[in-house]
Design an enzyme around this catalytic site. Structure first.
Site, mmCIF file in Angstrom:
data_model
loop_
_atom_site.group_PDB
_atom_site.id
_atom_site.type_symbol
_atom_site.label_atom_id
_atom_site.label_comp_id
_atom_site.label_asym_id
_atom_site.label_seq_id
_atom_site.Cartn_x
_atom_site.Cartn_y
_atom_site.Cartn_z
ATOM 1 C CG ASP A 192 -2.132 0.901 1.058
ATOM 2 O OD1 ASP A 192 -3.119 0.533 0.395
ATOM 3 O OD2 ASP A 192 -2.058 2.010 1.618
ATOM 4 C CE1 TYR A 325 -5.608 6.466 -0.609
ATOM 5 C CE2 TYR A 325 -5.410 7.064 1.708
ATOM 6 C CZ TYR A 325 -5.571 6.109 0.724
ATOM 7 O OH TYR A 325 -5.696 4.789 1.079
ATOM 8 C CG HIS A 379 -4.318 -4.204 0.040
ATOM 9 N ND1 HIS A 379 -3.639 -3.828 -1.095
ATOM 10 C CD2 HIS A 379 -4.279 -3.133 0.870
ATOM 11 C CE1 HIS A 379 -3.219 -2.593 -0.967
ATOM 12 N NE2 HIS A 379 -3.586 -2.140 0.219
#
Length: 403
Positions: A192, A325, A379
């Site tokens: 990630d 982000y 993930h």
């Protein structure tokens, strides 16, 4: 060379204990007083519209009746010494990290990096096994000194300015490893956003980063037609993974757009809302994981989802965590380029990850020396397939060189 034998330039490193219990009664009161609909016409849709209301009700009930933060906190602090927590100050930021040394001389220093909606909890199942001496696939002895920092703005690490990039995090983590802890060379692992930081280290510090392991790389995956246009032939399993990513790209990135463009809106809406955070976080964890999550060897149960969410809420870090982000609009690069380093790159491919990179793409970005497919896991392999990830990380021992 090992940190214990190096001339370590130690900064101000302070022991740290996870102690959030005083905030738990209020959190649970908010959870209990959150009214969910008794019946809902939106139940039974699976994950197509987001988290199923019935699943959220189950999680709410478990949070209230069967979740003991005190015991969770005791495990995080680990009375057997597996998780040694510290804080230090780098470039004006307080950084939290776990540092657990192996008792075996010549152990490889390894920086483990998490992403969102993870935390240091995401890799705790790896720590104790990796510090113990084991064998690689070719019989080489291997063990690790493990360092697990909380990313800036996550858990107990201070929130950085809103323009803070993953390159900035790579720089301060390099300082942590070299100037604070005294390691002259080390290996990195990431998934990630942690993969972006690990890759920035791999790319920018070739003399220091002498090996890297990934289960995701910080580049935009390619859709099936793009892979075909690049003459990349896929196996049946890889075709499944490519189609899984295509579905994610079409229907699963709403959270990403919201975090990237309106972080304060969603962050403030959920900052003091534990059930809201649970819905937002649980949806991603459930969607991105192996559908068999929680079935051994996976430890990714509903309890783990509640641990993740409780840590976000109790540390008041939800808002600051999602700024990663908006601060990194090109954090996942559209153009593939190869890092100027000869350091070996190892890759673990977990079938139910929400992204997919075939070996041909991974070779474009580094010195790929090891590839392993895993039928189990997604993930969050640190909790979704700990033995598989541990085994692959140990393969670093076959390729490690101190200089």
């Amino acid at each position: 060379m090992n940190a214990e034998n190096s001339k370590a330039k130690l900064g101000s490193v302070e022991p740290f204990t996870v102690d959030l219990s005083k905030n738990v009664p209020r959190m649970l009161d908010l959870v209990k007083n959150t009214k969910l609909p008794e019946t809902s016409i939106y139940s039974g849709l699976g994950s197509s519209a987001g988290i199923d209301p019935n699943v959220l009700k189950q999680l709410q009930k478990q949070w209230i009746t069967d979740f003991d933060w005190t015991s969770e906190e005791e495990q995080m602090n680990s009375p057997n010494g597996s998780y040694n927590h510290f804080t230090t100050n780098i470039e004006g930021l307080k950084i939290h990290f776990i540092h657990h040394r192996s008792e075996t001389a010549g152990s490889i220093p390894l920086l483990l990096l998490h992403g969102w909606p993870g935390s240091f909890l995401e890799v705790l199942p790896l720590v104790k096994p990796l510090v113990e001496q084991a064998k690689t696939s070719n019989g080489t002895d291997v063990s690790f000194d493990i360092i697990v920092p909380s990313l800036p703005g996550f858990a107990f690490s201070q929130a950085p300015p809103p323009t803070w990039t993953i390159a900035d995090t790579a720089r301060i983590f390099h300082t942590l490893m070299t100037d604070i802890l005294g390691y002259t060379t080390f290996a990195v692992n990431g998934t990630d956003w942690g993969s972006g930081i690990a890759y920035a280290l791999y790319e920018q510090y070739p003399a220091t980063i002498r090996a890297a392991h990934f289960s995701m790389i910080p580049f935009l995956p390619k859709l099936p037609d793009q892979l075909a246009a690049d003459n990349i032939t896929l196996t049946e399993s890889e075709q499944f993974q490519a189609e899984r990513f295509a579905k994610f790209a079409a229907t699963g990135t709403g959270y990403f757009v919201t975090h990237a463009l309106k972080p304060t809106t969603i962050g403030l809406a959920l900052q003091d809302n534990p059930m809201g955070q649970l819905a937002w976080i649980a949806q991603q964890i459930l969607d991105w994981s192996d559908p068999r999550a929680g079935t051994g060897p996976s430890v990714l149960t509903h309890r783990e989802i509640l641990r993740f969410t409780s840590l976000y809420f109790l540390t008041e870090s939800f808002l600051s965590s999602i700024f990663i982000y908006s601060s990194n609009p090109n954090g996942f690069r559209p153009e593939y380029s190869k890092a100027s380093t000869d350091a070996p790159l190892l890759y673990s491919n977990f079938k139910y990850n929400n992204t997919f990179f075939p070996p041909a793409l991974v070779r474009k970005v580094g010195n790929l020396v090891y590839w392993k497919d895993h039928e189990l896991g997604g993930h969050f392999p640190g909790v979704d397939n700990p033995p598989g990830l541990i085994s692959d990380i140990r393969e670093l021992g076959n390729h490690w060189r101190w200089s």
